[in-house]
Scaffold this motif. Structure first.
Motif, PDB file in Angstrom:
ATOM      1  N   GLY A 198      -5.325   4.778  -8.068  1.00 36.24           N
ATOM      2  CA  GLY A 198      -4.652   5.806  -8.738  1.00 36.24           C
ATOM      3  C   GLY A 198      -5.419   5.595 -10.324  1.00 36.24           C
ATOM      4  N   GLY A 199      -5.993   4.478 -10.641  1.00 37.43           N
ATOM      5  CA  GLY A 199      -6.472   4.546 -12.229  1.00 37.43           C
ATOM      6  C   GLY A 199      -7.909   4.514 -12.177  1.00 37.43           C
ATOM      7  N   LEU A 200      -8.432   4.051 -11.206  1.00 35.47           N
ATOM      8  CA  LEU A 200     -10.182   3.943 -11.248  1.00 35.47           C
ATOM      9  C   LEU A 200     -10.944   5.291 -10.597  1.00 35.47           C
ATOM     10  CD1 LEU A 200     -10.733   0.172 -10.548  1.00 35.47           C
ATOM     11  CD2 LEU A 200     -10.377   1.473 -12.771  1.00 35.47           C
ATOM     12  N   THR A 201     -10.224   5.963 -10.103  1.00 32.53           N
ATOM     13  CA  THR A 201     -10.697   7.286  -9.147  1.00 32.53           C
ATOM     14  C   THR A 201     -10.114   8.440  -9.894  1.00 32.53           C
ATOM     15  OG1 THR A 201      -9.367   7.255  -7.597  1.00 32.53           O
ATOM     16  CG2 THR A 201     -11.506   6.035  -7.379  1.00 32.53           C
ATOM     17  N   LEU A 206      -2.290  -3.665  -0.436  1.00 29.50           N
ATOM     18  CA  LEU A 206      -2.004  -2.326  -0.094  1.00 29.50           C
ATOM     19  C   LEU A 206      -1.498  -1.903  -1.713  1.00 29.50           C
ATOM     20  CD1 LEU A 206      -2.028  -0.046   1.640  1.00 29.50           C
ATOM     21  CD2 LEU A 206       0.346  -0.283   2.040  1.00 29.50           C
ATOM     22  N   VAL A 207      -0.708  -2.633  -2.295  1.00 27.81           N
ATOM     23  CA  VAL A 207      -0.147  -2.095  -3.663  1.00 27.81           C
ATOM     24  C   VAL A 207      -1.346  -2.266  -4.806  1.00 27.81           C
ATOM     25  CG1 VAL A 207       1.162  -3.216  -5.706  1.00 27.81           C
ATOM     26  CG2 VAL A 207       2.173  -3.126  -3.394  1.00 27.81           C
ATOM     27  N   VAL A 208      -2.145  -3.313  -4.851  1.00 25.96           N
ATOM     28  CA  VAL A 208      -3.246  -3.217  -5.535  1.00 25.96           C
ATOM     29  C   VAL A 208      -4.343  -2.344  -5.261  1.00 25.96           C
ATOM     30  CG1 VAL A 208      -5.506  -4.633  -6.230  1.00 25.96           C
ATOM     31  CG2 VAL A 208      -3.342  -5.955  -5.919  1.00 25.96           C
ATOM     32  N   TYR A 209      -4.705  -2.031  -4.170  1.00 26.73           N
ATOM     33  CA  TYR A 209      -5.452  -0.744  -3.921  1.00 26.73           C
ATOM     34  C   TYR A 209      -4.827   0.577  -4.597  1.00 26.73           C
ATOM     35  CZ  TYR A 209      -7.581   2.845  -0.893  1.00 26.73           C
ATOM     36  OH  TYR A 209      -8.226   4.275  -0.654  1.00 26.73           O
ATOM     37  N   PHE A 210      -3.472   0.838  -4.243  1.00 29.33           N
ATOM     38  CA  PHE A 210      -2.744   1.921  -5.007  1.00 29.33           C
ATOM     39  C   PHE A 210      -3.112   1.923  -6.496  1.00 29.33           C
ATOM     40  CE2 PHE A 210       0.435   2.134  -1.114  1.00 29.33           C
ATOM     41  CZ  PHE A 210      -0.287   2.950  -0.511  1.00 29.33           C
ATOM     42  N   ALA A 266     -12.263  -3.194   1.669  1.00 28.23           N
ATOM     43  CA  ALA A 266     -11.740  -4.124   2.555  1.00 28.23           C
ATOM     44  C   ALA A 266     -12.116  -5.514   2.053  1.00 28.23           C
ATOM     45  CB  ALA A 266     -12.669  -3.887   4.054  1.00 28.23           C
ATOM     46  N   ALA A 267     -13.057  -5.749   1.211  1.00 25.44           N
ATOM     47  CA  ALA A 267     -13.590  -6.948   0.562  1.00 25.44           C
ATOM     48  C   ALA A 267     -12.388  -7.334  -0.527  1.00 25.44           C
ATOM     49  CB  ALA A 267     -14.932  -7.102   0.122  1.00 25.44           C
ATOM     50  N   LEU A 268     -12.158  -6.568  -1.112  1.00 27.03           N
ATOM     51  CA  LEU A 268     -11.112  -6.542  -2.420  1.00 27.03           C
ATOM     52  C   LEU A 268      -9.830  -6.791  -1.754  1.00 27.03           C
ATOM     53  CD1 LEU A 268     -10.315  -6.453  -5.109  1.00 27.03           C
ATOM     54  CD2 LEU A 268      -9.977  -3.768  -4.832  1.00 27.03           C
ATOM     55  N   ALA A 269      -9.355  -6.252  -0.589  1.00 28.01           N
ATOM     56  CA  ALA A 269      -8.173  -6.495  -0.009  1.00 28.01           C
ATOM     57  C   ALA A 269      -7.980  -7.894   0.768  1.00 28.01           C
ATOM     58  CB  ALA A 269      -7.926  -5.539   0.965  1.00 28.01           C
ATOM     59  N   LEU A 278      -8.312   4.194   5.521  1.00 26.74           N
ATOM     60  CA  LEU A 278      -8.456   3.428   4.666  1.00 26.74           C
ATOM     61  C   LEU A 278      -7.181   2.423   4.104  1.00 26.74           C
ATOM     62  CD1 LEU A 278     -10.754   5.606   2.195  1.00 26.74           C
ATOM     63  CD2 LEU A 278     -11.238   3.464   3.415  1.00 26.74           C
ATOM     64  N   PHE A 279      -6.148   3.235   4.292  1.00 31.84           N
ATOM     65  CA  PHE A 279      -4.759   2.361   3.935  1.00 31.84           C
ATOM     66  C   PHE A 279      -4.470   1.369   5.229  1.00 31.84           C
ATOM     67  CE2 PHE A 279      -2.652   6.439   2.121  1.00 31.84           C
ATOM     68  CZ  PHE A 279      -3.277   6.363   1.065  1.00 31.84           C
ATOM     69  N   VAL A 280      -4.768   1.548   6.151  1.00 31.15           N
ATOM     70  CA  VAL A 280      -4.915   0.583   7.426  1.00 31.15           C
ATOM     71  C   VAL A 280      -5.774  -0.492   7.279  1.00 31.15           C
ATOM     72  CG1 VAL A 280      -4.836   0.259   9.792  1.00 31.15           C
ATOM     73  CG2 VAL A 280      -3.740   2.487   8.913  1.00 31.15           C
ATOM     74  N   VAL A 281      -7.048  -0.137   7.042  1.00 32.84           N
ATOM     75  CA  VAL A 281      -8.098  -1.119   6.679  1.00 32.84           C
ATOM     76  C   VAL A 281      -7.625  -2.033   5.645  1.00 32.84           C
ATOM     77  CG1 VAL A 281     -10.170  -1.364   5.751  1.00 32.84           C
ATOM     78  CG2 VAL A 281      -9.916   0.119   7.519  1.00 32.84           C
ATOM     79  N   VAL A 282      -7.105  -1.541   4.441  1.00 34.59           N
ATOM     80  CA  VAL A 282      -6.627  -2.505   3.236  1.00 34.59           C
ATOM     81  C   VAL A 282      -5.597  -3.487   3.899  1.00 34.59           C
ATOM     82  CG1 VAL A 282      -5.399  -2.282   1.308  1.00 34.59           C
ATOM     83  CG2 VAL A 282      -7.394  -0.911   1.668  1.00 34.59           C
ATOM     84  N   THR A 283      -4.722  -2.836   4.517  1.00 35.77           N
ATOM     85  CA  THR A 283      -3.448  -3.659   4.958  1.00 35.77           C
ATOM     86  C   THR A 283      -4.095  -4.709   5.895  1.00 35.77           C
ATOM     87  OG1 THR A 283      -2.064  -1.720   4.676  1.00 35.77           O
ATOM     88  CG2 THR A 283      -1.302  -3.708   6.172  1.00 35.77           C
TER      89      THR A 283
END
Length: 240
Positions: free
Chosen positions: A173-176, A165-169, A191-194, A116-121
């Motif tokens: 961290g805050g919504l789950t 990646l920063v926004v995903y973190f 992926a859409a958000l990223a 998921l990290f790689v997908v977001v990046t």
């Protein structure tokens, strides 16, 4: 007669023309200088490096680099896409293992979280590439692309990828909850958000800046802060 002669002698000096002193001419007045335009006081000197317009060779090389980056980010996105999670309650779901997958030239064992990290990046980089490619053809078409902005075009995809990646973190961290599994996260959504964060990375930075200025005390402005230019006709950075 003597009295008349004496009177004539006394009147003679009075009738003599007196020598007039030369008049002192006033020095010519200088026309008042025009007032300095506002904002010139303490203006930051502007370097002429990169002020010339981009050449055909620069545009071809830049377009080639951006297209190669688009192919690389798209390939990474497809290769790192996580498979469907196993059914809940199965043995595979209870014990997650790092499945080996090929990422460009390397074969790596990646957990679903790492995928998921790689997908977001990769999605953030693709979103930023959509932004810079659109800006590139607009400025090239209008014949207003200057060489000083070529570095921005090359670095913008990496900035978009890191911002995603920063926004995903932040959201992860805050919504789950801390007990949530990566199997519960929809890769299409992240992926859409990223991609949107990469496409609008400046707006994302501004929003994070507003949030932190609300929570914390705003930092003072630096004396070396670059002022906003008055003419942005050839500036693809802030406006494009």
């Amino acid at each position: 007669m003597p009295e008349g002669k004496a009177a004539a002698e006394e009147a003679a000096p009075e009738a003599a023309p007196s020598k007039e002193e030369p008049s002192k001419e006033a020095p010519p007045q200088q026309p008042p200088s025009a007032p300095a335009p506002p904002g010139d006081a303490g203006a930051v000197p502007v370097s002429s490096v990169g002020a010339e317009f981009a050449r055909t060779r620069d545009i071809v090389i830049l377009a080639g680099v951006l297209l190669l980056l688009a192919c690389a980010f798209g390939t990474v996105l497809l290769q790192a896409w996580p498979p469907a999670p196993p059914p809940a309650g199965s043995a595979a779901a209870a014990q997650e293992h790092a499945a080996r997958t090929r990422i460009l030239f390397w074969r790596l064992g990646l957990l679903r979280d790492v995928r998921l990290f790689v997908v977001v990046t990769a999605a953030g980089g693709l979103g930023a590439l959509v932004h810079v490619l659109r800006s590139l053809y607009e400025y090239v078409g209008n014949q207003s692309l200057r060489r000083r902005w070529l570095l921005m075009y090359v670095l913008e995809p990496y900035i978009g990828a890191l911002m995603a990646l920063v926004v995903y973190f932040v959201l992860r961290g805050g919504l789950t909850t801390t007990t949530a599994s990566s199997n519960d996260i929809n890769p299409y959504g992240v992926a859409a958000l990223a991609a949107l964060v990469g496409m609008f990375s400046r707006e994302a930075v501004q929003k994070l800046n507003d949030v932190f200025e609300t929570v914390f005390t705003a930092a003072g402005k630096s004396a070396d802060r670059i002022p906003a230019p008055a003419d942005r006709s050839s500036d693809p950075g802030p406006d494009r």
